[in-house]
Design an enzyme around this catalytic site. Structure first.
Site, PDB file in Angstrom:
ATOM      1  N   CYS A  54      -4.526  12.224  12.511  1.00 22.20           N
ATOM      2  CA  CYS A  54      -5.425  11.074  12.634  1.00 22.20           C
ATOM      3  C   CYS A  54      -5.193  10.514  14.035  1.00 22.20           C
ATOM      4  O   CYS A  54      -4.537  11.130  14.860  1.00 22.20           O
ATOM      5  CB  CYS A  54      -5.110  10.050  11.555  1.00 22.20           C
ATOM      6  SG  CYS A  54      -3.474   9.389  11.735  1.00 22.20           S
TER       7      CYS A  54
ATOM      8  N   LYS B 172       0.848  -1.199   0.000  1.00 25.13           N
ATOM      9  CA  LYS B 172       0.000   0.000   0.000  1.00 25.13           C
ATOM     10  C   LYS B 172       0.882   1.248   0.000  1.00 25.13           C
ATOM     11  O   LYS B 172       0.664   2.178  -0.774  1.00 25.13           O
ATOM     12  CB  LYS B 172      -0.876   0.009   1.249  1.00 25.13           C
ATOM     13  CG  LYS B 172      -1.557   1.347   1.531  1.00 25.13           C
ATOM     14  CD  LYS B 172      -2.427   1.329   2.764  1.00 25.13           C
ATOM     15  CE  LYS B 172      -1.687   1.586   4.030  1.00 25.13           C
ATOM     16  NZ  LYS B 172      -1.395   2.996   4.319  1.00 25.13           N
ATOM     17  N   ASN B 173       1.903   1.264   0.831  1.00 24.13           N
ATOM     18  CA  ASN B 173       2.695   2.491   1.007  1.00 24.13           C
ATOM     19  C   ASN B 173       3.715   2.705  -0.096  1.00 24.13           C
ATOM     20  O   ASN B 173       4.474   3.672  -0.071  1.00 24.13           O
ATOM     21  CB  ASN B 173       3.356   2.497   2.390  1.00 24.13           C
ATOM     22  CG  ASN B 173       2.313   2.617   3.480  1.00 24.13           C
ATOM     23  OD1 ASN B 173       1.152   2.931   3.218  1.00 24.13           O
ATOM     24  ND2 ASN B 173       2.699   2.324   4.712  1.00 24.13           N
TER      25      ASN B 173
ATOM     26  N   ARG C  51       0.647  14.620  12.822  1.00 28.93           N
ATOM     27  CA  ARG C  51       1.135  14.371  11.453  1.00 28.93           C
ATOM     28  C   ARG C  51       1.246  15.655  10.630  1.00 28.93           C
ATOM     29  O   ARG C  51       0.565  15.857   9.648  1.00 28.93           O
ATOM     30  CB  ARG C  51       0.274  13.326  10.768  1.00 28.93           C
ATOM     31  CG  ARG C  51       0.249  12.035  11.590  1.00 28.93           C
ATOM     32  CD  ARG C  51      -0.480  10.935  10.930  1.00 28.93           C
ATOM     33  NE  ARG C  51       0.349  10.318   9.869  1.00 28.93           N
ATOM     34  CZ  ARG C  51      -0.058   9.259   9.170  1.00 28.93           C
ATOM     35  NH1 ARG C  51      -1.234   8.737   9.404  1.00 28.93           N
ATOM     36  NH2 ARG C  51       0.702   8.754   8.214  1.00 28.93           N
TER      37      ARG C  51
HETATM   38  C1  EPZ Z   1       4.176   6.849   6.069  1.00 28.62           C
HETATM   39  O1  EPZ Z   1       3.421   7.896   6.665  1.00 28.62           O
HETATM   40  C2  EPZ Z   1       3.236   5.667   5.992  1.00 28.62           C
HETATM   41  N1  EPZ Z   1       2.086   5.993   5.146  1.00 28.62           N
HETATM   42  C3  EPZ Z   1       2.771   5.281   7.393  1.00 28.62           C
HETATM   43  O2  EPZ Z   1       1.961   4.113   7.254  1.00 28.62           O
HETATM   44  C4  EPZ Z   1       3.995   4.934   8.235  1.00 28.62           C
HETATM   45  O3  EPZ Z   1       3.582   4.646   9.549  1.00 28.62           O
HETATM   46  C5  EPZ Z   1       4.943   6.144   8.251  1.00 28.62           C
HETATM   47  O4  EPZ Z   1       5.298   6.489   6.891  1.00 28.62           O
HETATM   48  C6  EPZ Z   1       6.228   5.859   9.015  1.00 28.62           C
HETATM   49  O5  EPZ Z   1       6.875   4.772   8.455  1.00 28.62           O
HETATM   50  C7  EPZ Z   1       2.252   5.972   3.802  1.00 28.62           C
HETATM   51  O6  EPZ Z   1       3.323   5.718   3.288  1.00 28.62           O
HETATM   52  C8  EPZ Z   1       1.031   6.289   2.987  1.00 28.62           C
HETATM   53  P1  EPZ Z   1       6.311  10.197   8.173  1.00 28.62           P
HETATM   54  P2  EPZ Z   1       4.023   9.398   6.683  1.00 28.62           P
HETATM   55  O7  EPZ Z   1       6.198  11.442   7.387  1.00 28.62           O
HETATM   56  O8  EPZ Z   1       4.778   9.648   5.430  1.00 28.62           O
HETATM   57  C9  EPZ Z   1       6.662  13.461  11.541  1.00 28.62           C
HETATM   58  C10 EPZ Z   1       0.181   2.723   7.700  1.00 28.62           C
HETATM   59  O9  EPZ Z   1      -0.214   2.186   8.741  1.00 28.62           O
HETATM   60  N2  EPZ Z   1       6.592  14.442  10.436  1.00 28.62           N
HETATM   61  O10 EPZ Z   1       7.508   9.339   8.015  1.00 28.62           O
HETATM   62  O11 EPZ Z   1       2.928  10.325   7.049  1.00 28.62           O
HETATM   63  C11 EPZ Z   1       5.315  12.801  11.780  1.00 28.62           C
HETATM   64  O12 EPZ Z   1       4.521  13.602  12.620  1.00 28.62           O
HETATM   65  C12 EPZ Z   1       0.608   4.173   7.717  1.00 28.62           C
HETATM   66  O13 EPZ Z   1       0.289   2.151   6.583  1.00 28.62           O
HETATM   67  C13 EPZ Z   1       6.808  15.778  10.715  1.00 28.62           C
HETATM   68  O14 EPZ Z   1       7.057  16.166  11.862  1.00 28.62           O
HETATM   69  O15 EPZ Z   1       5.032   9.269   7.899  1.00 28.62           O
HETATM   70  C14 EPZ Z   1       5.691  11.503  12.432  1.00 28.62           C
HETATM   71  O16 EPZ Z   1       5.885  11.709  13.811  1.00 28.62           O
HETATM   72  C15 EPZ Z   1       0.423   4.788   9.069  1.00 28.62           C
HETATM   73  N3  EPZ Z   1       6.733  16.673   9.701  1.00 28.62           N
HETATM   74  C16 EPZ Z   1       7.040  11.161  11.775  1.00 28.62           C
HETATM   75  O17 EPZ Z   1       7.505  12.384  11.166  1.00 28.62           O
HETATM   76  C17 EPZ Z   1       6.457  16.292   8.416  1.00 28.62           C
HETATM   77  O18 EPZ Z   1       6.429  17.164   7.527  1.00 28.62           O
HETATM   78  C18 EPZ Z   1       6.946  10.094  10.701  1.00 28.62           C
HETATM   79  O19 EPZ Z   1       6.079  10.554   9.710  1.00 28.62           O
HETATM   80  C19 EPZ Z   1       6.232  14.930   8.157  1.00 28.62           C
HETATM   81  C20 EPZ Z   1       6.305  14.020   9.178  1.00 28.62           C
END
Ligand code: EPZ
Length: 417
Positions: free
Chosen positions: A117, A22-23, A122
């Site tokens: 969410c 999915k990701n 996020r």
């Molecule tokens: C991706 O989300 C995945 N989703 C998530 O999968 C997964 O848990 C996550 O990566 C971590 O591996 C998809 O790929 C569609 P991040 P994403 O940006 O990109 C902080 C599932 O269950 N952050 O790596 O949103 C954020 O708050 C889902 O399949 C900032 O601070 O994750 C978090 O604490 C859930 N500023 C951390 O980074 C930003 O601009 C990780 O987020 C972006 C993120």
């Protein structure tokens, strides 16, 4: 609203094939709108999130055609809107991944600030930091983000956190920027590598995906490509745990073992037998297995998406374990639900202390995100009696035919409307 009834099931036995990731498919579909030609994507899982992304692309101007099962063809003859519809962004925050491609292709994008969410706020500040560095003017008002760029110019961007989405969005925008872009402290997930491989097939010039430094040389345009999505490593981990928690013996097909090193290591520490061969892996559970500690980290660390399923396993392990969630600030909502089933778990800040219990008991519980939902199903497989899991729409977002695949392994699970 649909619910899942899960009964205590015999040890799972048999074979199951894992779907496309999915990701990986979501950013790849978003990237498709940058192509001047036709993109064919294979091994696309039938998931709610994929349906939403198809609708987002359709609203922008892409033609998305379902070819055979799991095969989608996308052409974008003209982009008639640079705005992802609000209702779709609200339904799926990954819609935000069209911002980079729109900026690259049209120099503008407008969409609702994706909401948080259940697992955390996020924010998208790192995405916006990257877009600004590439020469984009960002305004945020009335809940909308508006981005405009006459010409994207390559830049060096340091990510304060190796955000998966920010790495993907910036990498896509940089493909059509003038000059070189360097993303430092980039996310290293396999899904980043899959996206980079796909973009390079379209004619992009990306090096270093999978490491913490990614270099992108801008090109004039991107063309047609055909791509098969990598297997879903989180689904692999989920089925590994299904075998472990029920003391079963299953074979999982369509696996890249390099993508599940941390999960495999933790299961082996707990005493579970993991026997890879080729693109399959056999997982043999045991009547009794040991508790082991886990700390979620960006890849190649233990994935945050496996935290809830692993906690379900540790709930019935022998001994106590400490599970630390370092990636999202609020990803323990499944704890209260597991406790309703008799789990003994105490939360202290980012840590959950799990005291393994000899048995769980069926209860009415609620899925709070897709991985928490999967964890409750896994716990239901070993809980005495019947567990009723509501809000299963979360599960449908991320697991293709989940109960059907589990039933194929002998699980006693039915969906009721
Ligand atoms: C991706 O989300 C995945 N989703 C998530 O999968 C997964 O848990 C996550 O990566 C971590 O591996 C998809 O790929 C569609 P991040 P994403 O940006 O990109 C902080 C599932 O269950 N952050 O790596 O949103 C954020 O708050 C889902 O399949 C900032 O601070 O994750 C978090 O604490 C859930 N500023 C951390 O980074 C930003 O601009 C990780 O987020 C972006 C993120």
């Amino acid at each position: 609203m649909a619910r899942l009834l899960v009964e205590k099931s015999p040890p799972l036995k048999g074979r199951v094939k894992v779907s496309g990731a999915k990701n990986s498919v979501l950013p790849i579909m978003a990237a498709s709108l940058m192509s001047e030609g036709t993109v064919t994507i294979k091994e696309i899982p039938e998931l709610e999130d994929v349906v939403v992304m198809k609708d987002v692309l359709g609203a922008i101007g892409s033609k998305v055609q379902q070819e055979d099962k799991g095969v989608v063809e996308i052409t974008t003859p003209a982009i008639w809107s640079c705005e992802a519809p609000n209702d779709l962004v609200k339904r799926m925050r990954a819609s935000f991944l069209v911002m980079g491609p729109l900026l690259a292709k049209k120099g503008k994008a407008r969409m609702y600030m994706p909401g948080g969410c259940n697992i955390g706020v996020r924010p998208v500040d790192l995405h916006l930091k990257g877009f600004s560095a590439l020469g984009t003017e960002i305004t945020q008002e009335r809940g909308y983000i508006e981005a405009k760029a006459k010409k994207l110019r390559g830049a060096t961007i340091y990510l304060d956190f190796p955000s998966v989405g920010a790495t993907e969005n910036i990498m896509m925008a940089a493909c059509l920027a003038e000059g070189q872009t360097v993303i430092e402290n980039a996310a290293e997930e396999p899904e980043i590598v899959d996206l980079a491989n796909f973009l390079n097939k379209m004619g992009a010039r990306i090096k270093g995906a999978g490491t913490d430094t990614i270099r992108i040389e801008g090109v004039k345009q991107l063309g047609s490509a055909e791509h098969t999505v990598i297997p879903d490593r989180i689904e692999v981990g989920t089925f590994m745990i299904a075998a472990a928690i029920t003391g079963g013996d299953i074979i999982i097909d369509n696996v890249i073992m390099d993508h599940v090193v941390s999960i495999t290591a933790k299961l082996k520490e707990a005493g579970i037998e993991v026997m890879p061969y080729g693109s399959s892996v056999r997982v043999k559970g045991k009547e009794c297995f040991k508790a082991t500690d886990v700390k979620t980290l960006p890849y190649p660390g233990f994935p945050t998406d496996m935290q809830a399923p692993f906690m379900a396993l540790m709930s019935v392990a022998k001994g106590n374990s400490v599970i630390i969630e370092t990636v999202f600030e609020n990803r323990f909502l499944h704890v209260e639900e597991l406790k309703r089933m008799g789990a003994k778990i105490k939360i202290e800040g980012r840590s959950a202390i799990v005291e393994g219990v000899p048995r769980l008991t069926g209860a009415q519980v609620k899925a709070t995100d897709l991985r928490a939902g999967a964890a409750l199903v896994l716990a239901g497989l070993v809980a005495e009696g019947v567990s009723e899991i509501s809000d299963v729409f979360h599960i449908d977002r991320g697991y293709e035919r989940f109960e059907e695949k589990l039933k194929g392994l002998g699980a006693i699970i039915t969906r009721v409307q």
